[in-house]
Design an enzyme around this catalytic site. Structure first.
Site, PDB file in Angstrom:
ATOM      1  N   GLU A  15      -0.852   5.476  -2.044  1.00  0.00           N
ATOM      2  CA  GLU A  15       0.369   5.928  -2.859  1.00  0.00           C
ATOM      3  C   GLU A  15       1.530   5.296  -2.514  1.00  0.00           C
ATOM      4  O   GLU A  15       1.705   4.786  -1.197  1.00  0.00           O
ATOM      5  CB  GLU A  15       0.505   7.699  -2.237  1.00  0.00           C
ATOM      6  CG  GLU A  15      -0.334   8.598  -2.573  1.00  0.00           C
ATOM      7  CD  GLU A  15      -0.126   9.950  -2.154  1.00  0.00           C
ATOM      8  OE1 GLU A  15       1.049   9.994  -1.611  1.00  0.00           O
ATOM      9  OE2 GLU A  15      -1.042  10.699  -1.565  1.00  0.00           O
ATOM     10  N   HIS A  54      -7.523  16.924  -0.284  1.00  0.00           N
ATOM     11  CA  HIS A  54      -6.066  16.560  -0.377  1.00  0.00           C
ATOM     12  C   HIS A  54      -5.368  18.163  -0.298  1.00  0.00           C
ATOM     13  O   HIS A  54      -4.562  18.758  -1.316  1.00  0.00           O
ATOM     14  CB  HIS A  54      -5.618  16.061  -1.766  1.00  0.00           C
ATOM     15  CG  HIS A  54      -4.399  15.260  -1.828  1.00  0.00           C
ATOM     16  ND1 HIS A  54      -3.967  14.223  -2.000  1.00  0.00           N
ATOM     17  CD2 HIS A  54      -3.208  15.988  -1.553  1.00  0.00           C
ATOM     18  CE1 HIS A  54      -2.897  13.772  -2.298  1.00  0.00           C
ATOM     19  NE2 HIS A  54      -2.175  14.807  -1.775  1.00  0.00           N
ATOM     20  N   TYR A 111       6.108   5.757   1.996  1.00  0.00           N
ATOM     21  CA  TYR A 111       7.369   6.054   1.060  1.00  0.00           C
ATOM     22  C   TYR A 111       8.679   5.681   1.847  1.00  0.00           C
ATOM     23  O   TYR A 111       9.407   5.292   1.073  1.00  0.00           O
ATOM     24  CB  TYR A 111       7.231   7.749   1.164  1.00  0.00           C
ATOM     25  CG  TYR A 111       6.351   8.193  -0.021  1.00  0.00           C
ATOM     26  CD1 TYR A 111       6.327   8.324  -1.120  1.00  0.00           C
ATOM     27  CD2 TYR A 111       4.959   8.250   0.731  1.00  0.00           C
ATOM     28  CE1 TYR A 111       5.470   8.681  -2.173  1.00  0.00           C
ATOM     29  CE2 TYR A 111       4.183   8.914  -0.224  1.00  0.00           C
ATOM     30  CZ  TYR A 111       4.256   8.828  -1.617  1.00  0.00           C
ATOM     31  OH  TYR A 111       3.198   9.330  -2.643  1.00  0.00           O
ATOM     32  N   ARG A 124      -7.060   7.100  -8.640  1.00  0.00           N
ATOM     33  CA  ARG A 124      -7.333   8.171  -7.497  1.00  0.00           C
ATOM     34  C   ARG A 124      -6.927   9.716  -7.778  1.00  0.00           C
ATOM     35  O   ARG A 124      -5.729   9.898  -8.068  1.00  0.00           O
ATOM     36  CB  ARG A 124      -6.406   7.680  -6.368  1.00  0.00           C
ATOM     37  CG  ARG A 124      -6.358   8.566  -5.205  1.00  0.00           C
ATOM     38  CD  ARG A 124      -5.757   7.996  -3.994  1.00  0.00           C
ATOM     39  NE  ARG A 124      -5.711   8.999  -2.792  1.00  0.00           N
ATOM     40  CZ  ARG A 124      -4.800   9.406  -2.188  1.00  0.00           C
ATOM     41  NH1 ARG A 124      -3.711   9.164  -2.367  1.00  0.00           N
ATOM     42  NH2 ARG A 124      -5.236  10.168  -1.454  1.00  0.00           N
ATOM     43  N   GLU A 177      -3.609  12.092   4.192  1.00  0.00           N
ATOM     44  CA  GLU A 177      -2.540  12.369   4.960  1.00  0.00           C
ATOM     45  C   GLU A 177      -2.727  13.494   5.757  1.00  0.00           C
ATOM     46  O   GLU A 177      -1.794  14.551   5.925  1.00  0.00           O
ATOM     47  CB  GLU A 177      -1.218  12.501   4.090  1.00  0.00           C
ATOM     48  CG  GLU A 177      -1.084  11.500   3.536  1.00  0.00           C
ATOM     49  CD  GLU A 177       0.400  11.792   2.485  1.00  0.00           C
ATOM     50  OE1 GLU A 177       0.885  12.741   2.507  1.00  0.00           O
ATOM     51  OE2 GLU A 177       0.983  10.789   1.715  1.00  0.00           O
ATOM     52  N   ASN A 230      -0.496   5.102   2.577  1.00  0.00           N
ATOM     53  CA  ASN A 230       0.600   6.055   1.748  1.00  0.00           C
ATOM     54  C   ASN A 230       1.714   5.575   2.407  1.00  0.00           C
ATOM     55  O   ASN A 230       2.261   5.970   3.324  1.00  0.00           O
ATOM     56  CB  ASN A 230       0.358   7.543   1.826  1.00  0.00           C
ATOM     57  CG  ASN A 230      -1.024   7.719   1.042  1.00  0.00           C
ATOM     58  OD1 ASN A 230      -1.760   6.901   0.647  1.00  0.00           O
ATOM     59  ND2 ASN A 230      -1.240   9.122   0.919  1.00  0.00           N
TER      60      ASN A 230
HETATM   61  O1  IFM Z   1       3.034  14.638  -3.637  1.00  0.00           O
HETATM   62  C1  IFM Z   1       2.815  13.966  -2.335  1.00  0.00           C
HETATM   63  C2  IFM Z   1       1.191  13.896  -2.217  1.00  0.00           C
HETATM   64  O2  IFM Z   1       0.411  14.987  -2.446  1.00  0.00           O
HETATM   65  C3  IFM Z   1       0.943  13.322  -0.827  1.00  0.00           C
HETATM   66  N1  IFM Z   1       1.731  12.164  -0.494  1.00  0.00           N
HETATM   67  C4  IFM Z   1       3.287  12.199  -0.790  1.00  0.00           C
HETATM   68  C5  IFM Z   1       3.509  12.714  -2.174  1.00  0.00           C
HETATM   69  C6  IFM Z   1       4.883  12.759  -2.410  1.00  0.00           C
HETATM   70  O3  IFM Z   1       5.379  13.837  -1.478  1.00  0.00           O
END
Ligand code: IFM
Length: 446
Positions: free
Chosen positions: A354, A122, A295, A78, A167, A293
């Protein structure tokens, strides 16, 4: 190593990056300036004055980076297309050299048997469009649709699946509400027209791509939202934050309606941005896949500042990454189950576009990243066992890169990059991921 995660045959293993974070070559071959070039030049905007001017020099070193991908045995890669490389001012004349770069990249990936998964936006908006209001201007959505048509005209014969936006929550809130990312505006909730215009851009582009027989995904950064306590104030604050972070960016796309925004003090028409028919334009080109994505979860309490409907509070008693983000893998399973419960039949197949963490230091120790990936893949397998259709996992990130306003201080890569010499060195997590992919493939080979 044994394949410990019960993920299905055909599950796609990938890695992700984004143009401004890795490409460099910002002044080369006709690329125009992006909002990030301008923002990064402001004193104090990016830690240590770092910029994406060179970044990982991927524009020149992409063959080496594809070799690293091949070494991992990736199914997919990606990356994002830099809008100002293709259209230097965002609209008008195409820059043939810019398109040619992505042409070479796609061909080289296919040659290495790696499926390209491009993201069209992005965060590196052409500065020419920002000068006309950026995503606060409805016109930007139409310019995005033209850009999507240009890029897919060139690459759609070889690339079947496209991600429109990355995002939009983060871009809207950090870029337009808080000003910690480009373009550095501090509009608080009045930033939300930028969210609507991005979603409109997604819908307009998705129709064009569908008309060409291409599949369309949208990558959202989603988070389970946890009230800090059972108190009515904390619960209401958590609901308000859930609307802002998650539902605002997913409900219109999957359900064809915006959530109630009143808890944010935002009118239904998002300050006049939403026009009749817009939500249909966003919803009707049904997503072929949702990019997730993930985290961390977010814990929320009743506000102490009356200007905001919530306070973000820490999550105690869990490990934290070098970035200070809480590590709670079970929250990924929770989020996936919640998505299924909330959207039911409207939820398309999911790809993790992600997931990863920053680890302090250079190449070693890298065990925290391995633990992060392993525990999140385990959480993913639990959701698969519950019947959720998850098609693949793209780790963030292939290589260390420019972490936006944190500069080069946060290292998310499976491959270490020495930003002085551009030397790439695979970390322990690279070897671990390579072996995991090989073991998974072996399990399903005849
Ligand atoms: O680096 C970023 C990415 O560009 C978008 N998602 C989160 C990642 C980590 O912060």
């Amino acid at each position: 190593m044994s394949d410990r995660f019960d993920l299905p045959a055909g599950f796609r293993w990938g890695a992700a990056t984004a143009a401004y974070q890795i490409e460099g070559a910002v002044d080369e071959d006709g690329r125009g300036p992006s909002v990030w070039d301008v923002f990064a030049a402001r004193p104090g905007a990016v830690r240590d004055g770092h910029t994406g001017a060179v970044a990982c020099d991927h524009y020149h070193r992409y063959p080496e980076d594809i070799e690293l991908m091949r070494g991992l045995g990736l199914d997919g890669y990606r990356f994002s297309v830099s809008w100002p490389r293709v259209l230097p001012t965002g609209a008008g004349a195409v820059n043939p050299a810019g398109l040619a770069f992505y042409d070479r990249l796609v061909d080289a990936l296919l040659e290495a048997d790696i499926a390209p998964l491009p993201t069209l936006f992005h965060w590196d908006l052409p500065q020419g469009l920002e000068d006309n209001g950026g995503w606060l201007n409805r016109d930007t959505a139409y310019r995005f649709a033209e850009y999507a048509a240009i890029v897919t005209d060139r690459l759609g014969d070889r690339v079947p699946t496209w991600i429109t936006l990355n995002e939009p929550f983060v871009h809207t809130v950090f870029g337009y509400a808080l000003g910690t990312h480009a373009p550095g505006r501090t509009l608080m909730f009045e930033a939300l027209p930028a969210a609507h215009h991005q979603l409109l851009a997604h819908g307009l582009a998705a129709s064009i791509l569908h008309g060409r027989g291409l599949e369309v995904m949208l990558s959202n950064n989603l988070t389970p939202v946890w009230p800090a306590s059972d108190s009515a104030g904390d619960v209401a604050a958590a609901q308000a934050y859930d609307v802002l972070h998650n539902r605002l960016f997913t409900d219109p796309v999957l359900l064809g309606r915006y959530p109630d925004l009143s808890a944010l003090g935002v009118p239904d028409d998002i300050f006049g941005a939403v026009r009749p028919g817009d939500v249909d334009l966003i919803h009707t080109p049904a997503l072929d896949g949702l990019g997730l994505n993930f985290y961390n979860p977010t814990r929320v309490a009743a506000p102490t500042d009356p200007a905001l409907p919530f306070d973000l509070v820490g999550i105690p008693d869990v490990p934290h990454t070098a970035f200070g983000w809480p590590v709670v893998p079970s929250a990924l399973t929770q989020l996936l189950l919640h998505l299924r419960d909330s959207y039911g039949e409207a939820l398309p197949p999911i790809t993790i576009t992600e997931n990863g963490c920053s680890v302090a230091g250079d190449t070693t120790p890298d065990q925290p990243r391995i633990d992060f990936m392993a525990t999140h893949l385990d959480a993913l397998a639990r959701a698969v066992a519950e019947g959720i259709d998850i098609r693949g996992y793209y780790t963030w990130s292939l290589i260390d890169n420019l972490e936006w306003s944190e500069g080069f201080s946060q290292r998310f890569g499976l491959v270490h990059v020495d930003f002085e010499t551009q030397c790439r060195t695979p970390k322990a997590s690279y070897v671990w991921y390579r072996d995991l992919i090989a073991a998974h493939r072996k399990r399903f080979s005849k």
